[in-house]
Design a protein around this motif. Structure first.
Motif, PDB file in Angstrom:
ATOM      1  N   SER A  55       0.860  -1.185   0.000  1.00 28.30           N
ATOM      2  CA  SER A  55       0.000   0.000   0.000  1.00 28.30           C
ATOM      3  C   SER A  55       0.899   1.239   0.000  1.00 28.30           C
ATOM      4  O   SER A  55       2.044   1.180   0.447  1.00 28.30           O
ATOM      5  N   PRO A  56       0.377   2.365  -0.497  1.00 26.51           N
ATOM      6  CA  PRO A  56       1.203   3.578  -0.558  1.00 26.51           C
ATOM      7  C   PRO A  56       1.826   3.936   0.780  1.00 26.51           C
ATOM      8  O   PRO A  56       2.981   4.342   0.844  1.00 26.51           O
ATOM      9  N   GLU A  57       1.060   3.757   1.847  1.00 21.80           N
ATOM     10  CA  GLU A  57       1.600   4.134   3.153  1.00 21.80           C
ATOM     11  C   GLU A  57       2.817   3.289   3.525  1.00 21.80           C
ATOM     12  O   GLU A  57       3.817   3.807   4.029  1.00 21.80           O
ATOM     13  N   ILE A  58       2.736   1.994   3.267  1.00 19.12           N
ATOM     14  CA  ILE A  58       3.860   1.105   3.582  1.00 19.12           C
ATOM     15  C   ILE A  58       5.064   1.475   2.715  1.00 19.12           C
ATOM     16  O   ILE A  58       6.203   1.442   3.159  1.00 19.12           O
ATOM     17  N   TYR A  59       4.785   1.835   1.462  1.00 18.87           N
ATOM     18  CA  TYR A  59       5.862   2.236   0.564  1.00 18.87           C
ATOM     19  C   TYR A  59       6.635   3.409   1.165  1.00 18.87           C
ATOM     20  O   TYR A  59       7.860   3.383   1.266  1.00 18.87           O
ATOM     21  N   VAL A  60       5.891   4.422   1.592  1.00 13.68           N
ATOM     22  CA  VAL A  60       6.528   5.619   2.154  1.00 13.68           C
ATOM     23  C   VAL A  60       7.303   5.253   3.423  1.00 13.68           C
ATOM     24  O   VAL A  60       8.444   5.685   3.619  1.00 13.68           O
ATOM     25  N   ARG A  61       6.691   4.429   4.269  1.00 13.10           N
ATOM     26  CA  ARG A  61       7.354   4.029   5.512  1.00 13.10           C
ATOM     27  C   ARG A  61       8.665   3.314   5.244  1.00 13.10           C
ATOM     28  O   ARG A  61       9.686   3.574   5.882  1.00 13.10           O
ATOM     29  N   LEU A  93       2.838  13.403   7.987  1.00 18.34           N
ATOM     30  CA  LEU A  93       2.535  13.001   6.614  1.00 18.34           C
ATOM     31  C   LEU A  93       1.145  12.372   6.546  1.00 18.34           C
ATOM     32  O   LEU A  93       0.781  11.572   7.408  1.00 18.34           O
ATOM     33  N   PHE A  94       0.438  12.763   5.525  1.00 14.93           N
ATOM     34  CA  PHE A  94      -0.796  12.066   5.194  1.00 14.93           C
ATOM     35  C   PHE A  94      -0.572  11.375   3.858  1.00 14.93           C
ATOM     36  O   PHE A  94      -0.166  12.015   2.891  1.00 14.93           O
ATOM     37  N   VAL A  95      -0.805  10.081   3.827  1.00 17.85           N
ATOM     38  CA  VAL A  95      -0.703   9.358   2.560  1.00 17.85           C
ATOM     39  C   VAL A  95      -2.136   9.092   2.118  1.00 17.85           C
ATOM     40  O   VAL A  95      -2.841   8.300   2.732  1.00 17.85           O
ATOM     41  N   HIS A  96      -2.543   9.822   1.095  1.00 20.22           N
ATOM     42  CA  HIS A  96      -3.945   9.792   0.703  1.00 20.22           C
ATOM     43  C   HIS A  96      -4.203   8.908  -0.517  1.00 20.22           C
ATOM     44  O   HIS A  96      -3.514   9.034  -1.527  1.00 20.22           O
ATOM     45  N   GLY A  97      -5.208   8.082  -0.416  1.00 20.09           N
ATOM     46  CA  GLY A  97      -5.723   7.361  -1.587  1.00 20.09           C
ATOM     47  C   GLY A  97      -6.509   8.363  -2.420  1.00 20.09           C
ATOM     48  O   GLY A  97      -7.294   9.144  -1.881  1.00 20.09           O
ATOM     49  N   CYS A  98      -6.253   8.364  -3.729  1.00 18.75           N
ATOM     50  CA  CYS A  98      -6.844   9.394  -4.591  1.00 18.75           C
ATOM     51  C   CYS A  98      -8.372   9.342  -4.591  1.00 18.75           C
ATOM     52  O   CYS A  98      -9.032  10.373  -4.624  1.00 18.75           O
ATOM     53  N   PHE A  99      -8.920   8.150  -4.561  1.00 11.77           N
ATOM     54  CA  PHE A  99     -10.371   8.028  -4.628  1.00 11.77           C
ATOM     55  C   PHE A  99     -11.031   8.579  -3.369  1.00 11.77           C
ATOM     56  O   PHE A  99     -11.858   9.485  -3.424  1.00 11.77           O
ATOM     57  N   TRP A 100     -10.635   8.064  -2.225  1.00 11.13           N
ATOM     58  CA  TRP A 100     -11.312   8.419  -0.971  1.00 11.13           C
ATOM     59  C   TRP A 100     -11.086   9.868  -0.576  1.00 11.13           C
ATOM     60  O   TRP A 100     -11.917  10.458   0.114  1.00 11.13           O
ATOM     61  N   HIS A 101      -9.966  10.429  -0.972  1.00 13.07           N
ATOM     62  CA  HIS A 101      -9.686  11.796  -0.541  1.00 13.07           C
ATOM     63  C   HIS A 101      -9.911  12.815  -1.653  1.00 13.07           C
ATOM     64  O   HIS A 101      -9.538  13.975  -1.533  1.00 13.07           O
ATOM     65  N   GLY A 102     -10.502  12.355  -2.755  1.00 15.69           N
ATOM     66  CA  GLY A 102     -10.965  13.266  -3.800  1.00 15.69           C
ATOM     67  C   GLY A 102      -9.870  14.006  -4.541  1.00 15.69           C
ATOM     68  O   GLY A 102      -9.955  15.218  -4.726  1.00 15.69           O
ATOM     69  N   HIS A 103      -8.841  13.269  -4.961  1.00 16.00           N
ATOM     70  CA  HIS A 103      -7.780  13.916  -5.732  1.00 16.00           C
ATOM     71  C   HIS A 103      -8.282  14.259  -7.137  1.00 16.00           C
ATOM     72  O   HIS A 103      -9.107  13.546  -7.702  1.00 16.00           O
ATOM     73  N   SER A 104      -7.746  15.356  -7.689  1.00 11.98           N
ATOM     74  CA  SER A 104      -8.144  15.740  -9.049  1.00 11.98           C
ATOM     75  C   SER A 104      -7.251  15.060 -10.063  1.00 11.98           C
ATOM     76  O   SER A 104      -6.473  15.682 -10.763  1.00 11.98           O
ATOM     77  N   CYS A 105      -7.326  13.737 -10.097  1.00 12.53           N
ATOM     78  CA  CYS A 105      -6.542  12.946 -11.047  1.00 12.53           C
ATOM     79  C   CYS A 105      -7.453  11.808 -11.512  1.00 12.53           C
ATOM     80  O   CYS A 105      -8.530  11.625 -10.944  1.00 12.53           O
ATOM     81  N   PRO A 106      -7.036  11.060 -12.530  1.00 14.49           N
ATOM     82  CA  PRO A 106      -7.932   9.999 -13.025  1.00 14.49           C
ATOM     83  C   PRO A 106      -8.373   9.005 -11.949  1.00 14.49           C
ATOM     84  O   PRO A 106      -9.504   8.546 -11.937  1.00 14.49           O
ATOM     85  N   ARG A 107      -7.480   8.700 -11.019  1.00 14.60           N
ATOM     86  CA  ARG A 107      -7.856   7.767  -9.950  1.00 14.60           C
ATOM     87  C   ARG A 107      -8.899   8.335  -9.007  1.00 14.60           C
ATOM     88  O   ARG A 107      -9.558   7.603  -8.291  1.00 14.60           O
ATOM     89  N   GLY A 108      -8.975   9.645  -9.001  1.00 15.36           N
ATOM     90  CA  GLY A 108      -9.919  10.296  -8.098  1.00 15.36           C
ATOM     91  C   GLY A 108     -11.288  10.506  -8.731  1.00 15.36           C
ATOM     92  O   GLY A 108     -12.137  11.179  -8.165  1.00 15.36           O
ATOM     93  N   LYS A 109     -11.467   9.933  -9.912  1.00 19.56           N
ATOM     94  CA  LYS A 109     -12.744  10.083 -10.621  1.00 19.56           C
ATOM     95  C   LYS A 109     -13.875   9.474  -9.790  1.00 19.56           C
ATOM     96  O   LYS A 109     -13.738   8.369  -9.258  1.00 19.56           O
TER      97      LYS A 109
END
Ligand SMILES: [Zn+2]
Length: 171
Positions: A55-61, A93-109
């Motif tokens: 998961s992204p968070e583990i990657y960063v850690r 640090l906040f590691v945000h999933g694009c979908f759940w946190h509403g990123h303006s990118c394709p994953r956040g659709k």
């Protein structure tokens, strides 16, 4: 592979046999996936299935740890429970999933169905994230948001920034 499995029927006196589908082993599933998708997609799928170590968070850690930075996780006493806290750097640090946190990118659709539900949910998350960032900054924390879709470059940038802030100031 064509194995047929049989189960004894529990109810009848006569022994009847039921044909059931062979259980899918993890290995079988993986092999099928390997046929369908390339490596990168597959690791993303595995992450989704297992919930998971990539998961992204583990990657960063892992990157932080490998670079020698020590951190705390999910500090409950801090607003918004930041995913990772670097006390020495007064940085969260906040590691945000694009979908759940509403990123303006394709994953956040956003989904095309249940529009009201998803808008309420995701807009709520966006508002809460913003409130947390503001509150943390007010109390002197630097807030870094790492988006899932920008995980690798954002982590690199973060490591550069931490090194600049003082590599010898490690925990
Ligand atoms: Zn994104």
């Amino acid at each position: 592979m064509n194995i047929s499995y049989t189960n004894k029927c529990r109810s009848g006196k006569k022994e009847c046999r039921l044909r059931v589908a062979p259980p899918k082993t993890r290995r079988t599933v993986l092999r099928q996936m390997a046929d369908m998708v390339n490596r990168k997609q597959r690791s993303r799928m595995m992450a989704a299935v297992h919930g998971s170590n990539t998961s992204p968070e583990i990657y960063v850690r892992k990157k932080l740890f490998a670079a020698g930075f020590r951190y705390r996780l999910h500090a409950k006493e801090l607003v918004g429970k930041p995913d990772i806290v670097l006390p020495r750097f007064r940085t969260v640090l906040f590691v945000h999933g694009c979908f759940w946190h509403g990123h303006s990118c394709p994953r956040g659709k956003r989904p095309a169905s249940n529009v009201e539900f998803w808008n309420a949910k995701i807009d709520g998350n966006i508002r809460r994230d913003r409130r947390s960032r503001v509150a943390l900054k007010r109390t002197g924390w630097s807030v870094v948001v790492i988006w899932e879709c920008r995980m690798e470059p954002a982590t690199k940038a973060l490591l550069r920034r931490l090194r600049t802030l003082g590599a010898d100031c490690r925990d």
